[in-house]
Design a protein around this motif. Sequence first.
Motif, short mmCIF file in Angstrom:
data_model
loop_
_atom_site.label_atom_id
_atom_site.label_comp_id
_atom_site.label_asym_id
_atom_site.label_seq_id
_atom_site.Cartn_x
_atom_site.Cartn_y
_atom_site.Cartn_z
N SER A 1 0.82 -1.21 0.00
CA SER A 1 0.00 0.00 0.00
C SER A 1 0.85 1.26 0.00
O SER A 1 0.51 2.26 -0.63
N VAL B 1 0.02 -0.52 -4.60
CA VAL B 1 -1.20 -1.19 -5.03
C VAL B 1 -2.20 -0.16 -5.54
O VAL B 1 -2.18 1.01 -5.16
N TYR C 1 -7.84 -2.20 -4.52
CA TYR C 1 -7.52 -3.11 -3.42
C TYR C 1 -8.54 -2.98 -2.28
O TYR C 1 -8.81 -3.94 -1.57
N LYS D 1 -8.54 -1.41 0.65
CA LYS D 1 -8.13 -1.54 2.04
C LYS D 1 -8.60 -0.33 2.84
O LYS D 1 -8.55 0.80 2.36
N GLU E 1 1.09 -1.18 -11.75
CA GLU E 1 0.09 -1.82 -10.90
C GLU E 1 -0.99 -0.83 -10.49
O GLU E 1 -2.19 -1.16 -10.47
N TRP F 1 -7.80 -4.92 -9.08
CA TRP F 1 -6.66 -5.32 -8.25
C TRP F 1 -5.89 -6.43 -8.96
O TRP F 1 -6.46 -7.35 -9.54
N GLU G 1 -3.05 -9.49 -8.76
CA GLU G 1 -2.32 -10.40 -7.89
C GLU G 1 -0.82 -10.11 -7.98
O GLU G 1 -0.31 -9.75 -9.04
N THR G 2 -0.12 -10.27 -6.87
CA THR G 2 1.31 -9.98 -6.82
C THR G 2 2.09 -10.81 -7.84
O THR G 2 3.05 -10.30 -8.44
N LEU H 1 -11.64 -6.68 1.28
CA LEU H 1 -10.41 -6.62 0.50
C LEU H 1 -10.57 -7.36 -0.81
O LEU H 1 -11.15 -8.46 -0.85
N ALA H 2 -10.06 -6.78 -1.89
CA ALA H 2 -10.21 -7.37 -3.21
C ALA H 2 -9.76 -8.83 -3.28
O ALA H 2 -10.46 -9.67 -3.83
N PRO H 3 -8.59 -9.19 -2.71
CA PRO H 3 -8.18 -10.60 -2.79
C PRO H 3 -9.11 -11.52 -2.03
O PRO H 3 -9.39 -12.65 -2.49
#
Length: 280
Positions: free
Chosen positions: A16, A51, A55, A57, A86, A92, A94-95, A268-270
């Motif tokens: 973040s 991010v 995301y 958060k 990104e 969002w 993914e890493t 949270l998006a994930p």
Amino acid sequence: MDNSEKTEVVLLACGSFNPITNMHLRLFELAKDYLNGTGKYKVIKGIISPVGDAYKKKGLIPAHHRIIMAELATKSSSWVEVDTWESLQKEWMETVKVLRHHQEKLEAGTCGHPRNSPVLERPGRKRKWTEQRQEANQKKSLEPRAQGVPQMKLLCGADLLESFGVPNLWKSEDIRRIVADYGLVCVARAGSDAQRFIYESDVLWKHRGNIHLVHEWIANDISSTKIRRALRRGQSVRYLVPDLVHEYIEEHGLYSDDSEDRHAGAVLAPLQRNSAQAES
């Protein structure tokens, strides 16, 4: 081992950066010293990838502020820079996809041209921010590369490593790909349980040879959460964040009770995406 035989490494830190702190910058220095000290690696570049807004958060302020603060924080660095890719994505990311994006840039030989990256739109400040990016990145150029393509490695703290154990926060396949295909450089404080966490995870244990634990012997307890709390209470954060970042926060009145409530109640998006996939 001379430089031509060492594996060149590019360190990527995702997060973040809300706001970026001196500790975020220290992670890069600690990781570089460690990897270079092994005699096997040569760290040639560091990338900060904030991010995107998607995301969701709690307390996450808009990406354009976080990007500008990260640019200001790295202005004096000769090897760490900020990448906006990104942050520019509507969804969002993914890493592991961010790692793949930068690895593909390395393979295409475009890694050394950060000024070609797209500019994050912001009405009224686009020109000023573009000038700041150009001024900061003019100093950043890679040393001549050895034969072969440099390796991307994910740079993180022990908290990110341990977040692998949070249900639905990470896909198990993404964790496997991160540690198997790229590798982790984890900065762990003295007394942390990072090694134990690796031992208790079958995936991490299997690929432990690709996980580098860097011990932070000089304790630094700065965190973005604590910075935001101090700012909400009107307390000074000078010398906890870079001076230019401190000035930017004051100039724009960032981090208040209202900003901390941003995305309150949102998932949270994930967690939202991975939970939905698990149920389907």
